[in-house]
Design a protein around this motif. Structure first.
Motif, PDB file in Angstrom:
ATOM      1  N   TRP A  79      -3.182   4.203  -2.294  1.00 34.86           N
ATOM      2  CA  TRP A  79      -3.068   3.397  -3.507  1.00 34.86           C
ATOM      3  C   TRP A  79      -2.631   1.982  -3.160  1.00 34.86           C
ATOM      4  CZ3 TRP A  79      -4.345   5.766  -8.076  1.00 34.86           C
ATOM      5  CH2 TRP A  79      -4.513   7.157  -8.012  1.00 34.86           C
ATOM      6  N   GLU A  80      -2.944   1.063  -4.029  1.00 32.73           N
ATOM      7  CA  GLU A  80      -2.511  -0.319  -3.827  1.00 32.73           C
ATOM      8  C   GLU A  80      -0.996  -0.433  -3.874  1.00 32.73           C
ATOM      9  OE1 GLU A  80      -4.563  -2.737  -6.679  1.00 32.73           O
ATOM     10  OE2 GLU A  80      -6.502  -2.451  -5.689  1.00 32.73           O
ATOM     11  N   SER A  81      -0.355   0.446  -4.679  1.00 39.15           N
ATOM     12  CA  SER A  81       1.102   0.388  -4.825  1.00 39.15           C
ATOM     13  C   SER A  81       1.630   1.748  -5.297  1.00 39.15           C
ATOM     14  CB  SER A  81       1.490  -0.679  -5.854  1.00 39.15           C
ATOM     15  OG  SER A  81       1.041  -0.278  -7.144  1.00 39.15           O
ATOM     16  N   LYS A  82       2.925   1.921  -5.165  1.00 34.49           N
ATOM     17  CA  LYS A  82       3.561   3.138  -5.678  1.00 34.49           C
ATOM     18  C   LYS A  82       3.405   3.190  -7.193  1.00 34.49           C
ATOM     19  CE  LYS A  82       7.847   5.754  -5.688  1.00 34.49           C
ATOM     20  NZ  LYS A  82       9.245   5.822  -5.209  1.00 34.49           N
ATOM     21  N   ASP A  83       3.508   2.062  -7.851  1.00 33.18           N
ATOM     22  CA  ASP A  83       3.355   2.025  -9.310  1.00 33.18           C
ATOM     23  C   ASP A  83       1.977   2.518  -9.745  1.00 33.18           C
ATOM     24  OD1 ASP A  83       5.938   1.139  -9.723  1.00 33.18           O
ATOM     25  OD2 ASP A  83       5.375  -0.974  -9.867  1.00 33.18           O
TER      26      ASP A  83
ATOM     27  N   MET B 230      -9.201   5.264 -11.562  1.00 31.41           N
ATOM     28  CA  MET B 230      -7.828   4.799 -11.733  1.00 31.41           C
ATOM     29  C   MET B 230      -7.602   3.438 -11.077  1.00 31.41           C
ATOM     30  SD  MET B 230      -6.519   7.152 -13.571  1.00 31.41           S
ATOM     31  CE  MET B 230      -4.885   6.456 -13.593  1.00 31.41           C
ATOM     32  N   ALA B 231      -6.937   2.556 -11.815  1.00 31.59           N
ATOM     33  CA  ALA B 231      -6.580   1.241 -11.272  1.00 31.59           C
ATOM     34  C   ALA B 231      -5.661   1.437 -10.076  1.00 31.59           C
ATOM     35  CB  ALA B 231      -5.882   0.412 -12.339  1.00 31.59           C
ATOM     36  N   GLY B 232      -5.961   0.739  -8.996  1.00 30.85           N
ATOM     37  CA  GLY B 232      -5.111   0.802  -7.816  1.00 30.85           C
ATOM     38  C   GLY B 232      -5.472   1.880  -6.812  1.00 30.85           C
ATOM     39  N   PHE B 233      -6.411   2.763  -7.159  1.00 33.67           N
ATOM     40  CA  PHE B 233      -6.828   3.809  -6.218  1.00 33.67           C
ATOM     41  C   PHE B 233      -7.695   3.201  -5.123  1.00 33.67           C
ATOM     42  CE2 PHE B 233     -10.182   6.774  -4.874  1.00 33.67           C
ATOM     43  CZ  PHE B 233      -9.398   7.716  -4.229  1.00 33.67           C
ATOM     44  N   ILE B 234      -7.464   3.606  -3.867  1.00 36.90           N
ATOM     45  CA  ILE B 234      -8.244   3.095  -2.740  1.00 36.90           C
ATOM     46  C   ILE B 234      -9.122   4.181  -2.139  1.00 36.90           C
ATOM     47  CG2 ILE B 234      -8.130   2.085  -0.429  1.00 36.90           C
ATOM     48  CD1 ILE B 234      -5.534   0.659  -1.366  1.00 36.90           C
ATOM     49  N   GLU B 235      -8.519   5.313  -1.718  1.00 30.79           N
ATOM     50  CA  GLU B 235      -9.323   6.380  -1.112  1.00 30.79           C
ATOM     51  C   GLU B 235      -8.581   7.704  -1.112  1.00 30.79           C
ATOM     52  OE1 GLU B 235     -10.280   5.477   2.963  1.00 30.79           O
ATOM     53  OE2 GLU B 235      -8.182   5.342   3.546  1.00 30.79           O
ATOM     54  N   PHE B 236      -9.334   8.770  -0.870  1.00 31.55           N
ATOM     55  CA  PHE B 236      -8.785  10.127  -0.810  1.00 31.55           C
ATOM     56  C   PHE B 236      -9.376  10.858   0.388  1.00 31.55           C
ATOM     57  CE2 PHE B 236      -9.240  14.657  -1.481  1.00 31.55           C
ATOM     58  CZ  PHE B 236      -7.941  15.021  -1.768  1.00 31.55           C
ATOM     59  N   HIS B 237      -8.545  11.662   1.037  1.00 34.33           N
ATOM     60  CA  HIS B 237      -9.004  12.554   2.110  1.00 34.33           C
ATOM     61  C   HIS B 237      -8.300  13.903   1.971  1.00 34.33           C
ATOM     62  CE1 HIS B 237      -9.760   8.601   4.054  1.00 34.33           C
ATOM     63  NE2 HIS B 237     -10.863   9.227   4.421  1.00 34.33           N
TER      64      HIS B 237
ATOM     65  N   MET C 242       0.849  -1.174   0.000  1.00 33.33           N
ATOM     66  CA  MET C 242       0.000   0.000   0.000  1.00 33.33           C
ATOM     67  C   MET C 242       0.896   1.240   0.000  1.00 33.33           C
ATOM     68  SD  MET C 242      -3.185   0.960   2.527  1.00 33.33           S
ATOM     69  CE  MET C 242      -3.629  -0.746   2.581  1.00 33.33           C
ATOM     70  N   TYR C 243       0.428   2.288  -0.659  1.00 32.16           N
ATOM     71  CA  TYR C 243       1.214   3.515  -0.808  1.00 32.16           C
ATOM     72  C   TYR C 243       0.337   4.724  -0.482  1.00 32.16           C
ATOM     73  CZ  TYR C 243       4.437   6.867  -2.941  1.00 32.16           C
ATOM     74  OH  TYR C 243       5.307   7.906  -3.168  1.00 32.16           O
ATOM     75  N   PHE C 244       0.881   5.646   0.294  1.00 28.26           N
ATOM     76  CA  PHE C 244       0.197   6.895   0.637  1.00 28.26           C
ATOM     77  C   PHE C 244       0.923   8.051  -0.038  1.00 28.26           C
ATOM     78  CE2 PHE C 244      -0.676   4.059   4.170  1.00 28.26           C
ATOM     79  CZ  PHE C 244      -2.041   4.208   4.321  1.00 28.26           C
ATOM     80  N   ALA C 245       0.173   8.846  -0.784  1.00 29.48           N
ATOM     81  CA  ALA C 245       0.723  10.032  -1.450  1.00 29.48           C
ATOM     82  C   ALA C 245       0.072  11.257  -0.827  1.00 29.48           C
ATOM     83  CB  ALA C 245       0.433   9.980  -2.946  1.00 29.48           C
ATOM     84  N   MET C 246       0.913  12.170  -0.324  1.00 30.89           N
ATOM     85  CA  MET C 246       0.386  13.338   0.371  1.00 30.89           C
ATOM     86  C   MET C 246       1.052  14.615  -0.129  1.00 30.89           C
ATOM     87  SD  MET C 246       0.077  11.867   4.242  1.00 30.89           S
ATOM     88  CE  MET C 246       1.816  11.549   4.430  1.00 30.89           C
TER      89      MET C 246
END
Length: 104
Positions: free
Chosen positions: A60-64, A32-39, A1-5
Motif C-alpha cells: 500500500w502507499e501508506s498505512k492509512d 482501493m485508493a492506495g493499493f499497489i500490489e498483492f502476492h 509504503m506499507y506492507f500488510a501480511m
C-alpha cells in the motif's frame, strides 16, 4: 509504503484447496485508493509440524490506505466466507504490518 501480511499455517494436503480459495475470490483490492500490489506466497512444507506456510502480502502507499481497506465494504465482502475454510488452517492467521524505513 506499507506492507500488510497474514501468515497462515495450512494443514498438509490442503495446499491446493487453500490456493484455489485465494485464486477464486474477488477481493476488489485494485479498486482501493492506495493499493499497489498483492502476492500469495507459499513456503516450504514443515512435515514434522504438519503444515505448509503461506503469506498473503499486500503493498500500500501508506498505512492509512491499508486501514481504509480494512474498514471498507470491499474488505467485508472479500472476507465474508473466510470462516468456512478454518479446517485448512492450524490456528488463526497471524497479521504483521510493516512501514518501509529505507528502500531503493
Amino acid at each position: 509504503m506499507y506492507f500488510a501480511m497474514n501468515r497462515f499455517r495450512v494443514a498438509l494436503g490442503q495446499e491446493e484447496a487453500f490456493e484455489a480459495v485465494w485464486k477464486g475470490r474477488d477481493s476488489s483490492l485494485a479498486e482501493m485508493a492506495g493499493f499497489i500490489e498483492f502476492h500469495l506466497l507459499r513456503g516450504e512444507s514443515v512435515p514434522e509440524e504438519g503444515y505448509t506456510p503461506f503469506i498473503s502480502k499486500s503493498t500500500w502507499e501508506s498505512k492509512d490506505a491499508f486501514l481504509a481497506w480494512t474498514k471498507s465494504e470491499n474488505f467485508r465482502a472479500a472476507h465474508r466466507s473466510a470462516g468456512d475454510n478454518r479446517a485448512m488452517y492450524l490456528g488463526p492467521p497471524k497479521f504483521e504490518g510493516y512501514t518501509v524505513v529505507e528502500g531503493a
